[in-house]
Design an enzyme around this catalytic site. Structure first.
Site, PDB file in Angstrom:
ATOM      1  N   SER A 178       0.866  -1.194   0.000  1.00 15.73           N
ATOM      2  CA  SER A 178       0.000   0.000   0.000  1.00 15.73           C
ATOM      3  C   SER A 178       0.891   1.228   0.000  1.00 15.73           C
ATOM      4  O   SER A 178       2.036   1.172   0.454  1.00 15.73           O
ATOM      5  CB  SER A 178      -0.851   0.035   1.264  1.00 15.73           C
ATOM      6  OG  SER A 178      -0.083   0.506   2.356  1.00 15.73           O
ATOM      7  N   ASP A 179       0.395   2.351  -0.480  1.00 10.48           N
ATOM      8  CA  ASP A 179       1.139   3.589  -0.277  1.00 10.48           C
ATOM      9  C   ASP A 179       1.056   3.943   1.209  1.00 10.48           C
ATOM     10  O   ASP A 179       0.252   3.373   1.965  1.00 10.48           O
ATOM     11  CB  ASP A 179       0.623   4.727  -1.172  1.00 10.48           C
ATOM     12  CG  ASP A 179       1.704   5.804  -1.342  1.00 10.48           C
ATOM     13  OD1 ASP A 179       2.685   5.808  -0.576  1.00 10.48           O
ATOM     14  OD2 ASP A 179       1.570   6.651  -2.252  1.00 10.48           O
ATOM     15  N   TYR A 180       1.886   4.911   1.595  1.00  5.90           N
ATOM     16  CA  TYR A 180       2.082   5.207   3.011  1.00  5.90           C
ATOM     17  C   TYR A 180       0.773   5.636   3.676  1.00  5.90           C
ATOM     18  O   TYR A 180       0.255   6.724   3.404  1.00  5.90           O
ATOM     19  CB  TYR A 180       3.117   6.317   3.163  1.00  5.90           C
ATOM     20  CG  TYR A 180       3.821   6.316   4.484  1.00  5.90           C
ATOM     21  CD1 TYR A 180       5.138   5.894   4.588  1.00  5.90           C
ATOM     22  CD2 TYR A 180       3.171   6.719   5.639  1.00  5.90           C
ATOM     23  CE1 TYR A 180       5.790   5.877   5.802  1.00  5.90           C
ATOM     24  CE2 TYR A 180       3.808   6.700   6.864  1.00  5.90           C
ATOM     25  CZ  TYR A 180       5.119   6.280   6.937  1.00  5.90           C
ATOM     26  OH  TYR A 180       5.760   6.261   8.144  1.00  5.90           O
ATOM     27  N   ALA A 196      -2.127   4.366   3.214  1.00  6.06           N
ATOM     28  CA  ALA A 196      -3.319   4.248   2.357  1.00  6.06           C
ATOM     29  C   ALA A 196      -4.348   3.282   2.938  1.00  6.06           C
ATOM     30  O   ALA A 196      -5.548   3.432   2.695  1.00  6.06           O
ATOM     31  CB  ALA A 196      -2.913   3.817   0.950  1.00  6.06           C
TER      32      ALA A 196
END
Ligand code: BGC
Length: 730
Positions: free
Chosen positions: A280-282, A284
């Protein structure tokens, strides 16, 4: 394991390790499994930043987590620290599973290369592939074996700060660059037979559509355009064998991507065939709560996991809740097992079970002379000459110049956005390089960056002294543009022009009557109309990295003829964006109708644009025949003649138009390009291969079909070039 066999196949195919992975999985406790899905963030100070949850702990406390098998990957750099944690993981944890250490290495590491949008101006995927090899080696030397790059989000709105990180507006150019960068990053280390690092292309998917240039904002387009254009670079990265990807923060066409099974499983895995793991993005995962599609972090974890997220960065939600979910419901147990399988497969694929540590000898890669030379070369190929009235460039050794502007002797800003390694050190400024070359010049910034954001500085106190110096010189070199921090994540701009202070200064410079050579540095397309009009020459230099000054001096002094071409349209006004070359045909042509009552329709500089010092002419385009089948590849040839006394690279571009089709198609769209050296005074034949399938249209049910009929090809030096040939697809 017989690595020789694997090498013959594909050393980093995660699919090769099913047996080893399953054996390991059988021995893992649920807690250890969940540990593999957890990413911890260790800051430079050795603090565990622990995912914005306010927790902090020391290296020791983090080591204890690793020892207990609670961590699978880490966001950090530093060889000694990485080896320290790796030793704990391999030698002191129950199963000895090594860690992946991830970091943002977006355009080089210690040797900084041009910002990716600048690099895309090279139109040279091979060169960019080599640049990424240097980045991968330096990263590896710094304890990194997993790189959060390439960023390949197609973007047509330069207000968005992250436009700097990608390859611009076009799906074909973007895809070829995406592929090259994945290959370059995943270069095989000859010492181990495995890639130095695993790439993580990002941000899947459609993040470049952030509305109004506002980061993290809703992304919206038709499914047809999404798949026709925006999805192309991601598919290309998958095809190139990328070992991981990052799920976007955004809501795309009504779905939060990080919680979307449609995007992360149906499209990414089933349709595109992705075999790596999804991180996942940071934050997210926990942002699913902010999107109001999950009530709390536990629900968010459940949703992301079932959607197809394997690794949780920055939310700590998997670590906190997946164990409970595992016990609660078979679906979650299966999803956790599958995510662990994917992560372990990548760990095997980068050889961590055999070569977990980062050798000290790798330090030799850091800022190696070859890396700096490569950065200088990519830098000069990235520079785009936008204007050169009366051939004022190259500079003349018999003239005296006044070098001025906020970026004329600046090392801090040269590396641009996402340069994470002490920006400013080891960097060559324009002044340093021109001095080295022996040019006769005086220098003063004239209008340095001042004020909080430096957009609105009222400080004109440097003007008077600078203008006096200008009077003592023959011509002016004005190095202006954006600070590095004006592009990148969450760095949108409402105006993509120069700040007012830089214009006030330019107007004063103009009053001296001296000719002005402007060098524009930026991380986005700029609507710099006044700059273009007031300058006799305009050189677009982006943020070029460690060797910026040298690359710029090479071009200004004429030891290299500029060959960069715009990978993104430069509009006349911010109000025109989004503006790009491959718009779907309109019922009323752009040329014949003034759309804006207070400004031009056309771009300031079109996609593909860029001048050369050399005069290169094109002969008629030759195509071996004019009837083609959908599965064939068109071979196109054009003879180029360089009438000048300087060698020059030329980027030959081909665009197409589908004359009549079942759905609206672009008036023209890039379908091929090639970059070729045309030596001084000589004639060369440029060849281009265009698979007919590139002329396909996207149907409403998202299938690509080449519809039979007539196609027009336009071949030339930018997206405004004239018609060259007509072909028929049967
Ligand atoms: C960015 C990613 C980056 C990650 C880790 C996020 O805020 O969107 O591109 O890889 O942070 O630094």
């Amino acid at each position: 394991m017989n690595r020789d066999n694997l090498l013959v196949k594909q050393p980093f195919d995660p699919g090769c390790y099913t047996e080893q992975v399953n054996q390991l999985l059988e021995r893992m406790t649920v807690r250890e499994k969940v540990g593999q899905l957890n990413l911890d963030h260790v800051s430079d100070s050795g603090d565990l930043t622990d995912c914005n949850l306010g927790e902090r702990s020391s290296m020791e406390a983090e080591a204890e987590k690793v020892r207990r098998g609670l961590v699978g990957t880490m966001l950090m750099k530093g060889r000694e620290e990485a080896n320290y944690f790796q030793k704990v993981a391999v030698e002191e944890s129950r199963l000895g599973i090594p860690l992946l250490f991830g970091f943002d290495v977006i355009h080089g590491h210690k040797t900084v290369f041009p910002v990716p949008l600048g690099g895309a101006s090279t139109w040279d995927p091979q060169m960019l592939e080599e640049a990424e090899e240097y980045a991968a080696r330096e990263a590896y030397a710094d304890g990194i074996n997993w790189i959060y790059a390439p960023m390949i989000d197609l973007c047509r709105d330069p207000r968005w700060g992250r436009v700097a990180e990608g390859a611009g507006e076009d799906p074909l150019l973007g895809s070829l660059i995406a592929q090259a960068k994945v290959r370059g990053l995943q270069t095989v280390n000859p010492e181990t037979g495995y890639p130095y690092v695993a790439a993580c292309f990002k941000h899947f998917c459609g993040y470049g559509l952030s509305q109004g240039g506002r980061d993290y904002e809703e992304c919206e387009t038709s499914p047809r355009t999404l798949f026709m254009d925006y999805m192309k670079p991601y598919q290309a990265a998958v095809d190139a064998g990328a070992l991981s990807t990052m799920s976007a923060f955004s809501v795309l066409n009504g779905q939060a991507v990080t919680g979307s099974r449609y995007y992360l499983t149906e499209v990414l895995r089933k349709q595109f065939g992705f075999r790596g793991f999804v991180c996942s993005d940071y934050g997210a995962v926990k942002e699913l709560v902010h999107h109001r599609v999950a009530a709390d972090r536990k629900e968010a974890a459940a949703q992301a996991l079932l959607a197809g997220v394997d690794e949780d960065m920055g939310s700590h939600a998997f670590a906190d809740y997946c164990e409970a979910l595992y016990e609660e419901d078979q679906r979650f147990a299966e999803a956790v097992d599958e995510a662990v399988r994917r992560i372990l497969s990548v760990k095997f694929a980068v050889g961590l079970f055999e070569f977990p540590y980062f050798p000290e000898e790798a330090e030799k890669y850091m800022l190696a002379p070859e890396a700096r030379e490569a950065a200088r070369n990519v830098g000069r190929h990235s520079i785009v000459l936008l204007k050169n009235q009366e051939k004022i460039l190259p500079l003349s050794p018999s003239k005296k110049y006044f070098l001025t502007g906020p970026l004329s002797d600046n090392v801090e800003e040269m590396p641009g956005a996402w340069a994470q390694y002490h920006p400013g050190t080891n960097v060559i400024s324009v002044k340093m390089a021109l001095e080295e070359a022996g040019l006769d010049f005086l220098q003063s910034d004239g209008c340095p960056f001042t004020g909080k954001y430096c957009f609105d500085s009222q400080d004109d106190s440097g003007f008077a002294k600078a203008l006096k110096m200008a009077e003592e010189c023959d011509e002016i070199i004005y190095v202006c543009g954006e600070k590095a921090a004006w592009s990148g994540e969450n760095r949108g701009r409402v105006s993509i022009d120069l700040p007012k202070q830089q214009y006030r200064y330019l107007r004063e410079l103009k009053k001296t009557g001296r000719k002005i050579i402007s060098v524009l540095m930026c991380g986005r397309a700029m609507s710099c109309q006044e700059l273009a009009e007031s300058s006799d020459a305009l050189v677009l230099a982006w943020h070029l990295g460690t060797e910026a000054g040298h690359s710029i001096a090479d071009v200004l002094l004429g030891s290299y003829s500029p060959s960069g071409r715009l990978p993104i349209t430069f509009p006349c006004y911010t109000g025109q964006v989004p503006y790009y070359h491959s718009w779907l045909s309109s019922g009323r042509s752009r040329e014949s109708l003034i759309r804006y009552k207070d400004g031009e329709n056309g771009p300031l500089y079109p996609f593909g644009y860029g001048l050369s010092y050399a005069e290169i002419t094109y002969d008629a385009v030759h195509i071996s025949r004019n009837r083609w089948k959908a599965d064939e590849t068109i071979r196109l040839e054009v003879v180029l003649t360089n009438h000048s006394e300087m060698d020059a690279y030329e980027v030959v571009q081909a665009y197409y138009q589908d004359v009549v089709s079942s759905l609206p198609t672009p008036d023209r769209k890039l379908c091929g390009f090639t970059k070729i050296l045309v030596p001084a005074g000589s004639t060369v034949k440029a060849q281009m291969l265009i698979p007919v399938e590139r002329l396909a249209l996207m149907t409403l049910d998202l299938k690509e079909v080449v519809e039979p009929g007539e196609f027009i090809l336009f071949v030339g030096r930018d997206s405004m070039c004239g018609e060259s040939a007509r072909i028929v697809v049967e």
